[in-house]
Design a protein around this motif. Structure first.
Motif, PDB file in Angstrom:
ATOM      1  N   TRP A  49      11.685  81.930  47.303  1.00 38.78           N
ATOM      2  CA  TRP A  49      12.171  83.300  47.418  1.00 38.78           C
ATOM      3  C   TRP A  49      12.097  83.980  46.051  1.00 38.78           C
ATOM      4  O   TRP A  49      12.040  83.322  45.019  1.00 38.78           O
ATOM      5  CB  TRP A  49      13.617  83.289  47.915  1.00 38.78           C
ATOM      6  N   ARG A  50      12.122  85.291  46.058  1.00 39.08           N
ATOM      7  CA  ARG A  50      12.141  86.073  44.816  1.00 39.08           C
ATOM      8  C   ARG A  50      13.232  87.137  44.934  1.00 39.08           C
ATOM      9  O   ARG A  50      13.611  87.531  46.039  1.00 39.08           O
ATOM     10  CB  ARG A  50      10.792  86.720  44.552  1.00 39.08           C
ATOM     11  N   VAL A  51      13.721  87.582  43.795  1.00 43.61           N
ATOM     12  CA  VAL A  51      14.674  88.696  43.776  1.00 43.61           C
ATOM     13  C   VAL A  51      13.855  89.976  43.857  1.00 43.61           C
ATOM     14  O   VAL A  51      13.086  90.290  42.949  1.00 43.61           O
ATOM     15  CB  VAL A  51      15.544  88.674  42.495  1.00 43.61           C
ATOM     16  N   SER A  52      13.999  90.698  44.952  1.00 47.30           N
ATOM     17  CA  SER A  52      13.251  91.954  45.111  1.00 47.30           C
ATOM     18  C   SER A  52      14.106  93.163  44.746  1.00 47.30           C
ATOM     19  O   SER A  52      13.575  94.261  44.574  1.00 47.30           O
ATOM     20  CB  SER A  52      12.735  92.095  46.542  1.00 47.30           C
ATOM     21  N   ASN A  53      15.432  92.943  44.621  1.00 49.29           N
ATOM     22  CA  ASN A  53      16.326  94.028  44.221  1.00 49.29           C
ATOM     23  C   ASN A  53      17.607  93.431  43.659  1.00 49.29           C
ATOM     24  O   ASN A  53      18.206  92.555  44.286  1.00 49.29           O
ATOM     25  CB  ASN A  53      16.648  94.919  45.419  1.00 49.29           C
ATOM     26  N   PHE A  54      17.991  93.901  42.476  1.00 50.17           N
ATOM     27  CA  PHE A  54      19.278  93.507  41.918  1.00 50.17           C
ATOM     28  C   PHE A  54      19.871  94.708  41.200  1.00 50.17           C
ATOM     29  O   PHE A  54      19.357  95.163  40.181  1.00 50.17           O
ATOM     30  CB  PHE A  54      19.157  92.330  40.959  1.00 50.17           C
ATOM     31  N   ILE A  55      20.942  95.245  41.769  1.00 51.09           N
ATOM     32  CA  ILE A  55      21.665  96.370  41.197  1.00 51.09           C
ATOM     33  C   ILE A  55      23.016  95.846  40.727  1.00 51.09           C
ATOM     34  O   ILE A  55      23.803  95.359  41.529  1.00 51.09           O
ATOM     35  CB  ILE A  55      21.868  97.512  42.219  1.00 51.09           C
ATOM     36  N   ASP A  56      23.259  95.926  39.425  1.00 54.69           N
ATOM     37  CA  ASP A  56      24.498  95.438  38.826  1.00 54.69           C
ATOM     38  C   ASP A  56      25.317  96.644  38.379  1.00 54.69           C
ATOM     39  O   ASP A  56      24.979  97.289  37.385  1.00 54.69           O
ATOM     40  CB  ASP A  56      24.179  94.525  37.645  1.00 54.69           C
TER      41      ASP A  56
END
Length: 161
Positions: A49-56
């Motif tokens: 899997w890959r991170v396709s979106n990360f909003i912090d």
């Protein structure tokens, strides 16, 4: 024997009907969450899997995980590697339907737990949380966390490679 079969059939039919409906009254059936958890676990353990979106807290930090492939292993280990760097942590999925925590306005019952034993300054520390599962399919998992302290919202999406 016939009674056991009929009871099994009725239970299977009930689970099928309940899993096809989405309403707040599903919260009273822990077996429904057990089925969902098993399905999500099966899906996430397949492939990378890959991170396709990360909003912090409103900041897009997706690029911090660019090039990393995540492998969710059956033994609960989580490996993130970009070919040069490798981070090993843990993952699990838990049922939170019996929790008394009603602090957020959404009613998420299943948590996706991620932990990487890294220093606070490492980007992977930002992934450490008991994320609420917004949606999960065989190719995409959308997670959210609403901070109890500052009220910030974090969003994390994994997509299958």
């Amino acid at each position: 024997m016939k009674k056991v079969f009929n009871l099994g059939f009725i239970l299977m039919l009930s689970f099928t009907l309940m899993s096809s409906m989405c309403s707040s009254d599903d919260d009273d059936n822990p077996n429904n969450n057990s089925q969902q958890i098993a399905q999500i676990e099966d899906n996430v353990q397949t492939g990378t899997w890959r991170v396709s979106n990360f909003i912090d807290s409103g900041e897009n930090e997706t690029s911090d995980f660019s090039g990393y492939d995540f492998t969710f292993n059956m033994d609960g280990s989580l490996v993130a590697s970009n070919g040069t760097n490798t981070f090993t942590g843990t993952w699990s999925i838990s049922d939170d339907s019996n929790s008394n925590d009603d602090s957020n306005s959404n009613d998420y019952d299943i948590h996706f737990n991620i932990f990487f034993p890294v220093p606070d300054s490492n980007d992977f520390e930002d992934l450490n949380d008991d994320w609420d599962i917004v949606s999960a399919t065989s190719t995409r998992i959308e997670l959210i966390d609403i901070s109890g302290g500052n009220g910030g919202t974090d969003m994390l999406t994994f997509e299958r490679n």
